[in-house]
Write a protein that holds these residues in place. Structure first.
Motif, PDB file in Angstrom:
ATOM      1  N   ARG A 148      13.851   2.972  11.367  1.00 44.28           N
ATOM      2  CA  ARG A 148      13.116   2.347  11.975  1.00 44.28           C
ATOM      3  C   ARG A 148      12.622   0.789  10.682  1.00 44.28           C
ATOM      4  O   ARG A 148      12.716  -0.352  11.573  1.00 44.28           O
ATOM      5  CB  ARG A 148      11.817   2.546  12.122  1.00 44.28           C
ATOM      6  CG  ARG A 148      10.431   1.815  12.329  1.00 44.28           C
ATOM      7  CD  ARG A 148       9.685   3.035  12.713  1.00 44.28           C
ATOM      8  NE  ARG A 148       9.749   3.684  13.957  1.00 44.28           N
ATOM      9  CZ  ARG A 148       8.979   2.974  14.759  1.00 44.28           C
ATOM     10  NH1 ARG A 148       8.815   2.234  15.211  1.00 44.28           N
ATOM     11  NH2 ARG A 148       9.441   4.222  16.050  1.00 44.28           N
ATOM     12  N   TYR A 149      12.183   1.649   9.365  1.00 38.81           N
ATOM     13  CA  TYR A 149      12.212   0.302   8.514  1.00 38.81           C
ATOM     14  C   TYR A 149      13.353  -0.554   8.674  1.00 38.81           C
ATOM     15  O   TYR A 149      12.864  -1.625   8.238  1.00 38.81           O
ATOM     16  CB  TYR A 149      11.660   1.495   7.087  1.00 38.81           C
ATOM     17  CG  TYR A 149      11.658   0.675   5.676  1.00 38.81           C
ATOM     18  CD1 TYR A 149      10.624  -0.355   5.607  1.00 38.81           C
ATOM     19  CD2 TYR A 149      13.250  -0.185   5.141  1.00 38.81           C
ATOM     20  CE1 TYR A 149      10.445  -1.092   4.886  1.00 38.81           C
ATOM     21  CE2 TYR A 149      12.131  -1.243   3.935  1.00 38.81           C
ATOM     22  CZ  TYR A 149      11.591  -1.519   4.003  1.00 38.81           C
ATOM     23  OH  TYR A 149      11.490  -2.371   2.632  1.00 38.81           O
ATOM     24  N   CYS A 152      13.656  -3.170  11.257  1.00 38.09           N
ATOM     25  CA  CYS A 152      13.305  -4.303  11.787  1.00 38.09           C
ATOM     26  C   CYS A 152      12.358  -4.597  13.254  1.00 38.09           C
ATOM     27  O   CYS A 152      11.934  -5.839  13.303  1.00 38.09           O
ATOM     28  CB  CYS A 152      12.633  -5.231  10.952  1.00 38.09           C
ATOM     29  SG  CYS A 152      13.408  -5.361   9.473  1.00 38.09           S
ATOM     30  N   PRO A 156       5.480  -1.572  15.441  1.00 40.81           N
ATOM     31  CA  PRO A 156       5.098  -1.628  14.574  1.00 40.81           C
ATOM     32  C   PRO A 156       5.054   0.553  14.236  1.00 40.81           C
ATOM     33  O   PRO A 156       5.654   1.229  15.301  1.00 40.81           O
ATOM     34  CB  PRO A 156       3.914  -1.600  14.022  1.00 40.81           C
ATOM     35  CG  PRO A 156       3.265  -1.564  16.136  1.00 40.81           C
ATOM     36  CD  PRO A 156       5.184  -1.751  16.524  1.00 40.81           C
ATOM     37  N   ASP A 157       5.695   0.768  12.672  1.00 50.74           N
ATOM     38  CA  ASP A 157       5.527   2.275  12.626  1.00 50.74           C
ATOM     39  C   ASP A 157       3.972   2.540  12.942  1.00 50.74           C
ATOM     40  O   ASP A 157       2.927   2.590  12.663  1.00 50.74           O
ATOM     41  CB  ASP A 157       6.003   2.708  11.164  1.00 50.74           C
ATOM     42  CG  ASP A 157       5.833   4.095  10.681  1.00 50.74           C
ATOM     43  OD1 ASP A 157       5.474   4.959  11.838  1.00 50.74           O
ATOM     44  OD2 ASP A 157       5.977   4.029  10.250  1.00 50.74           O
ATOM     45  N   ASP A 163      -0.170  -1.413  10.172  1.00 54.66           N
ATOM     46  CA  ASP A 163       0.441  -1.851  11.000  1.00 54.66           C
ATOM     47  C   ASP A 163       0.156  -2.105  12.555  1.00 54.66           C
ATOM     48  O   ASP A 163       0.407  -2.906  13.400  1.00 54.66           O
ATOM     49  CB  ASP A 163       1.816  -1.262  11.531  1.00 54.66           C
ATOM     50  CG  ASP A 163       2.522  -1.420   9.654  1.00 54.66           C
ATOM     51  OD1 ASP A 163       1.745  -2.482   9.046  1.00 54.66           O
ATOM     52  OD2 ASP A 163       3.857  -0.950   8.931  1.00 54.66           O
ATOM     53  N   VAL A 164      -0.470  -1.151  12.752  1.00 56.77           N
ATOM     54  CA  VAL A 164      -0.231  -0.997  14.656  1.00 56.77           C
ATOM     55  C   VAL A 164      -1.995  -1.932  14.909  1.00 56.77           C
ATOM     56  O   VAL A 164      -1.493  -2.925  15.700  1.00 56.77           O
ATOM     57  CB  VAL A 164      -1.152   0.504  15.463  1.00 56.77           C
ATOM     58  CG1 VAL A 164      -1.663   0.411  16.700  1.00 56.77           C
ATOM     59  CG2 VAL A 164      -0.099   1.698  14.563  1.00 56.77           C
ATOM     60  N   ARG A 166      -2.506  -4.379  13.322  1.00 53.07           N
ATOM     61  CA  ARG A 166      -2.306  -5.970  13.371  1.00 53.07           C
ATOM     62  C   ARG A 166      -1.427  -5.997  14.823  1.00 53.07           C
ATOM     63  O   ARG A 166      -1.420  -7.304  15.301  1.00 53.07           O
ATOM     64  CB  ARG A 166      -1.031  -6.144  11.982  1.00 53.07           C
ATOM     65  CG  ARG A 166      -0.807  -7.511  12.101  1.00 53.07           C
ATOM     66  CD  ARG A 166       0.207  -7.529  10.802  1.00 53.07           C
ATOM     67  NE  ARG A 166      -0.813  -7.344   9.467  1.00 53.07           N
ATOM     68  CZ  ARG A 166       0.283  -5.771   9.157  1.00 53.07           C
ATOM     69  NH1 ARG A 166       0.949  -4.962   9.539  1.00 53.07           N
ATOM     70  NH2 ARG A 166      -0.359  -5.555   7.574  1.00 53.07           N
ATOM     71  N   TYR A 167      -0.378  -5.356  15.088  1.00 50.36           N
ATOM     72  CA  TYR A 167       0.391  -5.317  16.662  1.00 50.36           C
ATOM     73  C   TYR A 167      -0.494  -5.271  17.860  1.00 50.36           C
ATOM     74  O   TYR A 167      -0.355  -6.625  18.264  1.00 50.36           O
ATOM     75  CB  TYR A 167       1.172  -4.317  16.585  1.00 50.36           C
ATOM     76  CG  TYR A 167       1.914  -4.589  17.676  1.00 50.36           C
ATOM     77  CD1 TYR A 167       3.004  -5.229  18.002  1.00 50.36           C
ATOM     78  CD2 TYR A 167       1.271  -3.704  18.811  1.00 50.36           C
ATOM     79  CE1 TYR A 167       3.760  -5.038  19.360  1.00 50.36           C
ATOM     80  CE2 TYR A 167       2.054  -3.748  20.387  1.00 50.36           C
ATOM     81  CZ  TYR A 167       3.022  -4.361  20.029  1.00 50.36           C
ATOM     82  OH  TYR A 167       3.990  -4.218  21.777  1.00 50.36           O
TER      83      TYR A 167
END
Length: 765
Positions: A148-149, A152, A156-157, A163-164, A166-167
């Motif tokens: 996953r990293y 890209c 998000p993870d 990250d969640v 921000r998404y």
């Protein structure tokens, strides 16, 4: 006195008998008879004559008496002989019992001597397999995270909250309203939600669980708001897309996850009855009051079901299981607080969209696009109260989010305003199938007008507004009837599910965040056309449901090897038979019937994924600790069950296992199954099966067969007791079979065990 003539002779003069014997008296009717013996004539009175005649009659029965006495003597001798034989038999049985008891004591003593070694060997095998499985899963997770990293990707993870968040923030601020682009974004968000659900099922940290739950609710709200925005954008252009045949606007949009059907009432024909979206297999009927209004109808079919997830989060409660679960399935639930539903004026923009405030958006999620019913026309505050101080419990079992909800009783009957009965759906007893159908009515947005080449449109900042129905009194004309007829809808059953019985229909209650079966009338099911029609008192989201355990109890089952690290698990259910091929850590479903299984049938997937897919397709075979509330069971000790499944998995490459009718008769503390060493893919031959009984202390081979008249726990002659099932099986396993067992892959053993523990065939057959 009348007299008769008699003559008397001593017996000695007649037959040479003793003189002491009684005389024989002869009655002479003819005096002229001649004889060589002396005659004595007597004249006897009647009394003496009677005595003489009585003596004469007794002497005539002597032969009969002798025969009778002889029979009695023979009978006595026969009885004595029989008694002697019976005594000999009893003695023989006593000696046999003593011999068997001595033999049992010898076998038990032998079993006790090797018990420690056998248990240690079994424990070592299980621990080695478990260690290997844990390491493999850990490595797989690390590889997936690294992949996953490196990719890209756009998603998000889910384990990284920043990250969640921000998404979610970036997508919320995205002004895109094009339906094609928005649906692609929604599909990405759905993938993120699926990953969050998986994490929520397995979470052990309460804080992480709360973060996952908040992320799910925010994504649910955002997807909902995006659907509203795109629907509004399409309806704004309704006048430009009029259908010349109907005079109205209708449109169907499909993708892999949703089907959107929109209809705009532009003609306002009072004779309008309804419209059929043939492409989607949906049609609706409108009452006359709405046919003349500026109204738009939306039927949004989502092939996923997040409303049931919302109901579980809002109503999670702990049941008292009827039977203790398997040891590995019993985990402490995590206490997670429900995210607070913020009201206007709190200063946060977390849920805000151009059309809806935070309070309105969360309320519209629970109310399914804001539709109102007689029950939900209460004040908005009653259904959007802050959740501060409330908490719920998320179970870590697979069923917590998949199919078995946590409502307290099947179809609870409560009272609403002391006027109507509320029929609440128990999501443990019923499973929603085929996704959710959002059936809504909206005010038709103001249409654009062209003036000298310019398009003029009135801009409103309130967004797409729900059309209230039943209509409020203030909106009714004096001449209009006060009664509000129900609204109708017909649905072609989704082709991705199998309904083993007539579907149930449930509607969404926005105020209580739960499914209900009341308020639905005129239900008609056409099995040949796979179509169901019904009416509701208002516009509601609705779902088709089926008993979760419609295919229970199992009629029989069989697990037989197909080769090294390969087996076939067959379940003959109450309504449909299913087979699952196990190859390594992958499973594949087979079924002769069931048109709705084409998307999962014949495809390899992991055991947990297949179980969830079968559940969502309507052919559930998995159970949990509450299943016995809805299914008849034979009641077995779960610890003995668990031990049996673990050991069956170890021998699954070389031995076949099958259902036995004696499993019901042997009691709670024992299990009985048929076992046979089997190495080829062909079915097991009849007559090859051997019955084994498993207990907490020992396992044994039974003398009875499946065709015996009654159950008996007697040990098979020549066999022994063993403390473990695998050592019992080894006594009847060939060298080739032992080699297969030792070469079994730990992933195959784990997959078989997982499938057996999930279905529990020894209890639910």
């Amino acid at each position: 006195m009348k007299r008769r003539l008699f003559f008397v002779l001593p017996v000695a003069t007649v037959d040479g008998g003793s003189a002491e014997q009684p005389y024989v008296v002869y009655f002479c009717r003819k005096l002229k008879e001649t004889t060589t013996h002396a005659w004595a004539f007597l004249w006897l009175p009647d009394a003496v004559e009677h005595r003489i005649f009585s003596m004469s009659k007794v002497r005539k029965l002597t032969k009969a008496q002798r025969a009778k006495r002889q029979q009695e003597e023979e009978k006595r001798l026969r009885e004595e002989e029989e008694a002697q034989l019976q005594a000999e038999k009893e003695e023989h049985r006593r000696l046999e019992r003593e011999r068997k008891q001595e033999e049992l004591e010898r076998l038990e003593s032998k079993d006790r001597e090797r018990r420690g070694d056998e248990l240690d060997e079994l424990r070592r095998l299980l621990e080695n397999n478990q260690t290997a499985v844990i390491k493999w899963k850990t490595d797989a997770v690390e590889k997936a995270q690294w992949a996953r990293y490196m990719t890209c990707g756009a998603i998000p993870d889910p384990e990284v909250q920043q990250d969640v968040n921000r998404y979610i923030s970036l997508w919320r601020d995205d002004p895109e309203v094009n339906i094609t682009l928005v649906l692609k974004q929604c599909n990405l968000a759905l993938q993120l939600m699926e990953e969050l659900e998986v994490l929520l099922r397995d979470v052990t940290d309460p804080q992480k669980g709360q973060n996952y739950q908040e992320g799910l609710l925010q994504l649910l709200a955002l997807i909902h708001s995006k659907h509203i925005l795109t629907s509004e954008e399409i309806l704004k252009e309704a006048s430009a897309n009029i259908d010349t045949e109907t005079g109205n606007m209708q449109r169907v949009i499909k993708d892999e996850n949703i089907t959107l059907c929109l209809w705009a009432n532009l003609k306002k024909n009072p004779r309008f009855k309804g419209f059929n979206f043939e492409q989607a297999g949906l049609d609706f009927k409108l009452p006359k009051q709405l046919a003349v209004k500026d109204v738009a109808v939306r039927i949004l079919h989502t092939r996923y079901d997040h409303l049931s997830l919302l109901a579980r989060i809002a109503h999670l409660r702990i049941h008292a299981p009827g039977h203790r679960p398997l040891a590995g399935d019993e985990e402490d639930p995590v206490d997670i607080e429900i995210p607070e539903q913020r009201t206007e004026g709190e200063g946060t923009k977390e849920y805000e969209t151009p059309q809806q405030s935070p309070d309105e958006e969360v309320q519209s999620i629970q109310g399914l696009d804001g539709t109102k019913s007689a029950a939900s026309l209460q004040s908005r505050g009653s259904s959007a109260q802050p959740a501060e101080g409330r908490s719920s419990q998320i179970q870590t079992q697979m069923e917590a989010l998949d199919a078995e909800g946590e409502l307290t009783s099947p179809l609870q009957l409560t009272t609403l305003d002391h006027r109507e009965h509320v029929q609440v759906v128990d999501l443990m007893q019923y499973t929603p199938l085929g996704g959710v159908f959002h059936y809504d009515a909206f005010h038709l947005p103001t249409q654009a007008h062209e003036v000298n080449g310019w398009k003029i449109r009135q801009l409103l900042d309130k967004g797409l507004q729900v059309f209230p129905y039943p209509m409020e009194m203030s909106n009714l004309d004096e001449n209009e009837a006060l009664a509000s007829p129900p609204v109708g809808v017909s649905v072609t059953l989704p082709d991705c599910v199998v309904f083993l019985e007539t579907p149930k229909v449930a509607r969404w209650d926005a105020a209580a965040a739960q499914w209900r079966m009341d308020g639905i009338t005129q239900v008609s099911y056409e099995e040949a056309e796979a179509k169901i029609s019904f009416e509701m008192d208002a516009f509601h989201a609705f779902v088709l449901m089926q008993h979760t355990y419609a295919n229970f109890p199992f009629q029989s089952w069989e697990l037989r090897p197909l080769g090294q690290d390969s087996a076939l698990f067959t379940i003959n259910g109450a309504l449909i038979d299913l087979s699952i091929t196990i190859q390594g850590d992958q499973c594949m479903l087979h079924s002769e019937k069931g048109m709705g299984l084409s998307h999962i049938r014949g495809k390899w997937m992991s055991s947990p994924v297949l179980q969830r897919a079968m559940l969502n397709a309507g052919v559930n075979i998995t159970v949990n600790e509450f299943t016995d509330k809805y299914v008849c069971t034979c009641g077995k000790d779960p610890l003995i069950e668990e031990a049996a499944y673990k050991q069956m998995a170890l021998f699954a490459s070389a031995s076949a296992f099958a259902w036995s009718k004696w499993n019901v008769e042997c009691g709670v503390e024992h299990l009985v199954m048929q076992v046979c060493e089997h190495h080829i893919p062909a079915p097991v031959l009849k007559g090859s099966w051997i019955l084994y009984q498993l207990g907490a202390q020992r396992s044994q081979k039974l003398e009875i067969t499946e065709k015996s008249d009654c159950y008996s726990p007697d040990l098979y002659p020549g066999s022994e007791f063993h403390s473990t099932f695998i050592h019992m099986l080894q006594d009847n396993t060939s060298i080739e079979g032992i080699a297969r067992i030792r070469e079994s892959n730990y992933l195959f053993v784990d997959t078989v065990e997982n499938l057996l523990r999930a279905t529990r065939p020894l209890m639910y057959s």
